[in-house]
Design a protein around this motif. Structure first.
Motif, mmCIF file in Angstrom:
data_model
loop_
_atom_site.group_PDB
_atom_site.id
_atom_site.type_symbol
_atom_site.label_atom_id
_atom_site.label_comp_id
_atom_site.label_asym_id
_atom_site.label_seq_id
_atom_site.Cartn_x
_atom_site.Cartn_y
_atom_site.Cartn_z
ATOM 1 N N VAL A 184 62.649 106.760 28.010
ATOM 2 C CA VAL A 184 62.610 106.415 26.591
ATOM 3 C C VAL A 184 63.252 105.051 26.359
ATOM 4 C CG1 VAL A 184 63.476 107.035 24.304
ATOM 5 C CG2 VAL A 184 62.550 108.797 25.811
ATOM 6 N N ALA A 185 64.392 104.813 27.036
ATOM 7 C CA ALA A 185 65.078 103.530 26.879
ATOM 8 C C ALA A 185 64.185 102.386 27.346
ATOM 9 C CB ALA A 185 66.384 103.537 27.662
ATOM 10 N N ALA A 186 63.450 102.611 28.442
ATOM 11 C CA ALA A 186 62.551 101.569 28.948
ATOM 12 C C ALA A 186 61.445 101.273 27.942
ATOM 13 C CB ALA A 186 61.949 102.002 30.281
ATOM 14 N N VAL A 187 60.946 102.335 27.291
ATOM 15 C CA VAL A 187 59.917 102.152 26.272
ATOM 16 C C VAL A 187 60.468 101.327 25.117
ATOM 17 C CG1 VAL A 187 58.591 103.346 24.474
ATOM 18 C CG2 VAL A 187 58.564 104.199 26.816
ATOM 19 N N LEU A 188 61.679 101.683 24.665
ATOM 20 C CA LEU A 188 62.244 101.008 23.505
ATOM 21 C C LEU A 188 62.667 99.582 23.807
ATOM 22 C CD1 LEU A 188 64.290 103.946 21.983
ATOM 23 C CD2 LEU A 188 62.050 103.091 21.289
ATOM 24 N N ASP A 189 62.827 99.244 25.089
ATOM 25 C CA ASP A 189 63.133 97.875 25.474
ATOM 26 C C ASP A 189 61.867 97.029 25.575
ATOM 27 O OD1 ASP A 189 65.846 98.191 25.552
ATOM 28 O OD2 ASP A 189 65.928 98.658 27.692
ATOM 29 N N SER A 190 60.722 97.668 25.471
ATOM 30 C CA SER A 190 59.455 96.964 25.610
ATOM 31 C C SER A 190 59.156 96.139 24.362
ATOM 32 C CB SER A 190 58.312 97.958 25.843
ATOM 33 O OG SER A 190 58.538 98.734 26.996
ATOM 34 N N ASP A 191 58.339 95.118 24.550
ATOM 35 C CA ASP A 191 57.915 94.289 23.430
ATOM 36 C C ASP A 191 56.970 95.046 22.507
ATOM 37 O OD1 ASP A 191 59.279 91.971 24.348
ATOM 38 O OD2 ASP A 191 57.678 91.630 25.799
ATOM 39 N N VAL A 192 56.216 95.967 23.093
ATOM 40 C CA VAL A 192 55.198 96.699 22.345
ATOM 41 C C VAL A 192 55.359 98.182 22.626
ATOM 42 C CG1 VAL A 192 52.723 97.129 22.105
ATOM 43 C CG2 VAL A 192 53.544 94.801 22.359
ATOM 44 N N ILE A 193 55.210 99.004 21.593
ATOM 45 C CA ILE A 193 55.259 100.450 21.761
ATOM 46 C C ILE A 193 53.938 101.033 21.272
ATOM 47 C CG2 ILE A 193 56.429 102.598 21.143
ATOM 48 C CD1 ILE A 193 58.967 100.996 20.700
ATOM 49 N N HIS A 194 53.295 101.829 22.128
ATOM 50 C CA HIS A 194 52.040 102.495 21.795
ATOM 51 C C HIS A 194 52.325 103.959 21.491
ATOM 52 C CE1 HIS A 194 49.600 99.143 23.555
ATOM 53 N NE2 HIS A 194 50.696 99.005 24.286
ATOM 54 N N PHE A 195 51.791 104.462 20.392
ATOM 55 C CA PHE A 195 51.954 105.880 20.099
ATOM 56 C C PHE A 195 50.723 106.399 19.347
ATOM 57 C CE2 PHE A 195 53.801 103.464 16.655
ATOM 58 C CZ PHE A 195 53.470 104.127 15.485
ATOM 59 N N ASP A 196 50.040 107.330 19.973
ATOM 60 C CA ASP A 196 48.868 108.001 19.393
ATOM 61 C C ASP A 196 47.863 107.015 18.794
ATOM 62 O OD1 ASP A 196 50.241 110.220 20.138
ATOM 63 O OD2 ASP A 196 50.230 111.195 18.178
ATOM 64 N N GLY A 197 47.578 105.945 19.542
ATOM 65 C CA GLY A 197 46.590 104.969 19.096
ATOM 66 C C GLY A 197 47.167 103.822 18.284
ATOM 67 N N TRP A 198 48.399 103.954 17.813
ATOM 68 C CA TRP A 198 49.063 102.900 17.051
ATOM 69 C C TRP A 198 49.795 101.959 18.000
ATOM 70 C CZ3 TRP A 198 49.130 102.585 11.594
ATOM 71 C CH2 TRP A 198 48.524 103.658 10.935
ATOM 72 N N VAL A 199 50.005 100.715 17.553
ATOM 73 C CA VAL A 199 50.722 99.735 18.364
ATOM 74 C C VAL A 199 51.763 99.041 17.488
ATOM 75 C CG1 VAL A 199 50.550 97.719 19.855
ATOM 76 C CG2 VAL A 199 48.640 99.336 19.740
ATOM 77 N N LEU A 200 53.029 99.195 17.867
ATOM 78 C CA LEU A 200 54.118 98.532 17.147
ATOM 79 C C LEU A 200 54.579 97.330 17.955
ATOM 80 C CD1 LEU A 200 56.207 98.532 14.801
ATOM 81 C CD2 LEU A 200 57.694 99.898 16.292
ATOM 82 N N HIS A 201 54.441 96.126 17.400
ATOM 83 C CA HIS A 201 54.935 94.894 18.017
ATOM 84 C C HIS A 201 56.356 94.675 17.504
ATOM 85 C CE1 HIS A 201 50.994 93.344 19.595
ATOM 86 N NE2 HIS A 201 50.594 94.292 18.762
ATOM 87 N N ARG A 202 57.320 94.924 18.376
ATOM 88 C CA ARG A 202 58.710 94.911 17.935
ATOM 89 C C ARG A 202 59.196 93.517 17.544
ATOM 90 N NH1 ARG A 202 62.131 98.865 19.268
ATOM 91 N NH2 ARG A 202 63.695 97.451 20.124
ATOM 92 N N GLY A 203 58.863 92.525 18.373
ATOM 93 C CA GLY A 203 59.329 91.173 18.083
ATOM 94 C C GLY A 203 58.755 90.638 16.784
ATOM 95 N N GLU A 204 57.473 90.889 16.570
ATOM 96 C CA GLU A 204 56.801 90.395 15.367
ATOM 97 C C GLU A 204 56.965 91.347 14.188
ATOM 98 O OE1 GLU A 204 52.772 89.945 16.547
ATOM 99 O OE2 GLU A 204 53.238 88.594 18.222
#
Length: 246
Positions: A129-149
């Motif tokens: 989970v920590a590795a996912v949250l450190d990612s620039d982008v998180i994918h969940f059920d077809g959605w894409v969250l761009h953390r930096g932007e």
């Protein structure tokens, strides 16, 4: 020496809890005990429990129901103890949220080994989970969250605008998907951050985010309300990855 982990033993047999408690302390565990569901919840509120050792046969609410309730509210690992040795009983325990199942009688050293195994597995899951949250982008059920932007893309590729508060709330839910958050826990996530008066209402904030995530009117809501308790982010998968620029 600081204890490795906090273990909660739930059994109505005081002799068993005393003996197991003393044995586990010898392996540098901090041990807490409870005799039924009521005292179990009180101990979970009082201490940072890392794992619950839970007997099936308890007065009042039995261990199977308690295991299911624990899993609905948190990701705390559960090892179930039972005098029942049948495969059906083991399956029932695992299906009700237990991470492992030990039949009585058992060797205390076996329980220690099982505790270490389950805790390692839980730690590995937390690291993922920590590795996912450190990612620039998180994918969940077809959605894409761009953390930096701080932008959110729907499964249809549409950009969904999030306020700062909505972004923080979504990030909190993504930390532990399918975990039941109380309203107080969600408020605590915003503690020390700037929020206007309107954003202080968690219920209104959740409602706004839920509406933005509701692209399919026939699909169940991604943020599930649990009456009298709080909210759960009901997604099937959360994955991280790098940002790919076109």
């Amino acid at each position: 020496m600081k204890p490795h982990s906090h273990i909660l033993i739930v059994d109505d047999d005081a002799e068993i809890t005393d003996l197991l408690g003393e044995y586990l302390k010898g392996f540098n565990f901090a041990v807490h005990t409870a005799c039924d569901g009521t005292t179990m919840w009180a101990e979970l509120e009082r201490h940072p429990v890392n794992l619950v050792v839970l007997d099936v046969m308890l007065p009042g609410v039995d261990g199977l129901q308690l295991s299911r309730q624990i899993r609905q509210r948190s990701a705390i690992p559960v090892i179930m103890l039972s005098a029942r040795r049948g495969i059906y009983d083991r399956i029932m325990g695992l299906e009700n949220g237990a991470d492992d199942y030990i039949s009585k009688p058992f060797e205390p050293r076996e329980l220690v080994a099982r505790i270490h195994t389950v805790l390692r597995r839980a730690k590995s899951s937390e690291d993922c989970v920590a590795a996912v949250l450190d990612s620039d982008v998180i994918h969940f059920d077809g959605w894409v969250l761009h953390r930096g932007e701080r932008t959110l893309k729907s499964p249809a590729g549409l950009t969904v605008v999030l306020s700062n508060a909505e972004f923080r709330l979504l990030s909190t839910f993504l930390q532990t998907p399918r975990h039941l958050f109380s309203r107080n826990q969600l408020v605590a996530q915003a503690r020390g951050r700037t929020m206007d008066v309107f954003e202080r209402s968690i219920d209104l904030l959740v409602s706004r985010l839920r509406q933005k995530l509701a692209q399919d009117p026939l699909a169940p809501p991604m943020i599930k309300t649990v009456r009298g308790v709080g909210y759960m982010f009901n997604v099937q998968s959360v994955q991280g990855g790098p940002v790919w620029h076109s």
